[in-house]
Design an enzyme around this catalytic site. Sequence first.
Site, mmCIF file in Angstrom:
data_model
loop_
_atom_site.group_PDB
_atom_site.id
_atom_site.type_symbol
_atom_site.label_atom_id
_atom_site.label_comp_id
_atom_site.label_asym_id
_atom_site.label_seq_id
_atom_site.Cartn_x
_atom_site.Cartn_y
_atom_site.Cartn_z
ATOM 1 N N LYS A 112 0.832 -1.207 0.000
ATOM 2 C CA LYS A 112 0.000 0.000 0.000
ATOM 3 C C LYS A 112 0.862 1.252 0.000
ATOM 4 O O LYS A 112 0.547 2.236 -0.672
ATOM 5 C CB LYS A 112 -0.929 0.021 1.221
ATOM 6 C CG LYS A 112 -2.136 -0.884 1.077
ATOM 7 C CD LYS A 112 -3.099 -0.658 2.230
ATOM 8 C CE LYS A 112 -4.207 -1.687 2.236
ATOM 9 N NZ LYS A 112 -5.005 -1.642 3.467
ATOM 10 N N LYS A 193 -4.332 -10.474 -6.647
ATOM 11 C CA LYS A 193 -5.512 -10.707 -5.819
ATOM 12 C C LYS A 193 -6.655 -9.775 -6.228
ATOM 13 O O LYS A 193 -6.408 -8.607 -6.530
ATOM 14 C CB LYS A 193 -5.106 -10.426 -4.369
ATOM 15 C CG LYS A 193 -6.143 -10.724 -3.338
ATOM 16 C CD LYS A 193 -5.750 -10.121 -1.996
ATOM 17 C CE LYS A 193 -5.788 -8.612 -2.006
ATOM 18 N NZ LYS A 193 -5.679 -7.955 -0.714
ATOM 19 N N LYS A 196 -10.604 -4.438 -3.771
ATOM 20 C CA LYS A 196 -11.606 -3.370 -3.845
ATOM 21 C C LYS A 196 -11.020 -2.117 -4.476
ATOM 22 O O LYS A 196 -11.716 -1.348 -5.103
ATOM 23 C CB LYS A 196 -12.045 -2.976 -2.429
ATOM 24 C CG LYS A 196 -13.007 -3.932 -1.778
ATOM 25 C CD LYS A 196 -13.529 -3.312 -0.481
ATOM 26 C CE LYS A 196 -13.391 -4.244 0.683
ATOM 27 N NZ LYS A 196 -12.543 -3.774 1.772
HETATM 28 P P1 TYM Z 1 -10.647 -6.135 3.620
HETATM 29 O O1 TYM Z 1 -11.714 -5.116 3.803
HETATM 30 O O2 TYM Z 1 -9.565 -5.874 2.656
HETATM 31 O O3 TYM Z 1 -11.295 -7.512 3.223
HETATM 32 C C1 TYM Z 1 -12.372 -8.068 3.949
HETATM 33 C C2 TYM Z 1 -12.249 -9.584 3.979
HETATM 34 O O4 TYM Z 1 -12.249 -10.092 2.631
HETATM 35 C C3 TYM Z 1 -11.130 -10.931 2.435
HETATM 36 N N1 TYM Z 1 -10.669 -10.765 1.048
HETATM 37 C C4 TYM Z 1 -10.518 -11.778 0.183
HETATM 38 N N2 TYM Z 1 -10.721 -13.099 0.302
HETATM 39 C C5 TYM Z 1 -10.487 -13.873 -0.775
HETATM 40 N N3 TYM Z 1 -10.050 -13.369 -1.979
HETATM 41 C C6 TYM Z 1 -9.822 -12.046 -2.122
HETATM 42 N N4 TYM Z 1 -9.407 -11.549 -3.292
HETATM 43 C C7 TYM Z 1 -10.065 -11.180 -1.015
HETATM 44 N N5 TYM Z 1 -9.944 -9.839 -0.840
HETATM 45 C C8 TYM Z 1 -10.315 -9.613 0.435
HETATM 46 C C9 TYM Z 1 -10.089 -10.441 3.413
HETATM 47 O O5 TYM Z 1 -9.135 -11.440 3.696
HETATM 48 C C10 TYM Z 1 -10.946 -10.085 4.602
HETATM 49 O O6 TYM Z 1 -11.209 -11.225 5.392
HETATM 50 N N6 TYM Z 1 -7.692 -5.546 7.576
HETATM 51 C C11 TYM Z 1 -8.926 -6.132 7.142
HETATM 52 C C12 TYM Z 1 -10.132 -5.675 7.914
HETATM 53 C C13 TYM Z 1 -10.049 -5.861 9.394
HETATM 54 C C14 TYM Z 1 -10.163 -7.077 10.107
HETATM 55 C C15 TYM Z 1 -10.090 -6.716 11.482
HETATM 56 C C16 TYM Z 1 -10.309 -8.398 9.723
HETATM 57 C C17 TYM Z 1 -9.906 -4.868 10.297
HETATM 58 N N7 TYM Z 1 -9.951 -5.373 11.557
HETATM 59 C C18 TYM Z 1 -10.149 -7.693 12.469
HETATM 60 C C19 TYM Z 1 -10.356 -9.367 10.739
HETATM 61 C C20 TYM Z 1 -10.286 -9.007 12.089
HETATM 62 C C21 TYM Z 1 -9.138 -5.756 5.679
HETATM 63 O O7 TYM Z 1 -8.638 -4.802 5.188
HETATM 64 O O8 TYM Z 1 -10.023 -6.542 5.039
#
Ligand code: TYM
Length: 330
Positions: A112, A193, A196
């Site tokens: 990032k 990957k 978003k």
């Molecule tokens: P974020 O918002 O990027 O993604 C949310 C969830 O989606 C999963 N994910 C994917 N899984 C499979 N293939 C993909 N291409 C893909 N892209 C995203 C992510 O693994 C995630 O589970 N840091 C985290 C948010 C967060 C969080 C937490 C998660 C903040 N606090 C505490 C767990 C526990 C994030 O940016 O997810």
Amino acid sequence: MIPRVLSGIQPSGNLHIGNYLGALGNWVKIQHDYESIFCIVDLHAITVYQKPDELRTKIREIAGIFLAAGIDPKHSRIVVQSTVPAHAELAWLLTCVTPMGWLERMTQFKAKAAAQESIGDGLFQYPVLMAADILLYQANIVPVGEDQMQHIELARDIAQRFNSLYGETFVMPATRLPAVGARIMGLDDPTAKMSKSASGTGHAVALLDPPDRIRRTIMRATTDSGSGVDFETMGPGVANLLAIFQSFSGWSDDQMRTHFTGVRYGDLKKQVAEMTISQLEPMQQRYREITADPSHVDRVLHEGAQAVLPTANATVQLVKEHMGIYTRGR
Ligand code: TYM
């Protein structure tokens, strides 16, 4: 005691099928086996600039999608991170026990940071706030996609360090990945990957995309120079399409092989598109019903925050006591 599950999604950009197959869909399946808390992590989203009006809209949109996907608000708590100040408070307390070297090693930070002109300190601290989300509720299980594994490892390291400095305080959380779909790749580039924040049509299928758009995106997906599915030699594009199908359908590996071996790529894509649409359309219908009453989502979010506040505050109180911070004057 019933084990506790916690996870979160950032309200930045449009939720896509990677978020669903890697996280949200899994949460829906397992929620009733645990005490479940699902966060919309707005404080994480602002580590990269967000337009205020868009962020406001996104937070409520995502809450609507959680409900439409089947998160049961009578059982599971849906919480907007910033409405429970203890998340930010614990993040600071944990920042003070986290060596910078640990944060410098985070691959998501490096990726990032490389994409930003100037890197906010929040982006660096991001994994500490995530550790706070998890440890605040003494969560046992954190169901996520593969890209979050390193962050959860870090949360464990922070918990361990805190416990050894100040005495037993935090439960050790464990990562839970889905069997299939833990890493859905971009449809335009199956070596990256699905994300978003990636721009360009053709990259992702968003959960609220209309059927004709879903069809178009999947039919254009990058495959490889072969023409029919061969499970021994397939490239990442074909493997990704099969993972999407398998994850949505719940089919076994054997069923997948029997059905798809030799199937031409054009036909594979058609079947993946129709499977995806058949899963997303009912969700989209429920989303429209749920958001027809704008106060419904706000009620759910209010109840979610109220329900988790006592646990969150109790953890911060305990942490402060263990650290020797003044706790009487409140
Ligand atoms: P974020 O918002 O990027 O993604 C949310 C969830 O989606 C999963 N994910 C994917 N899984 C499979 N293939 C993909 N291409 C893909 N892209 C995203 C992510 O693994 C995630 O589970 N840091 C985290 C948010 C967060 C969080 C937490 C998660 C903040 N606090 C505490 C767990 C526990 C994030 O940016 O997810």
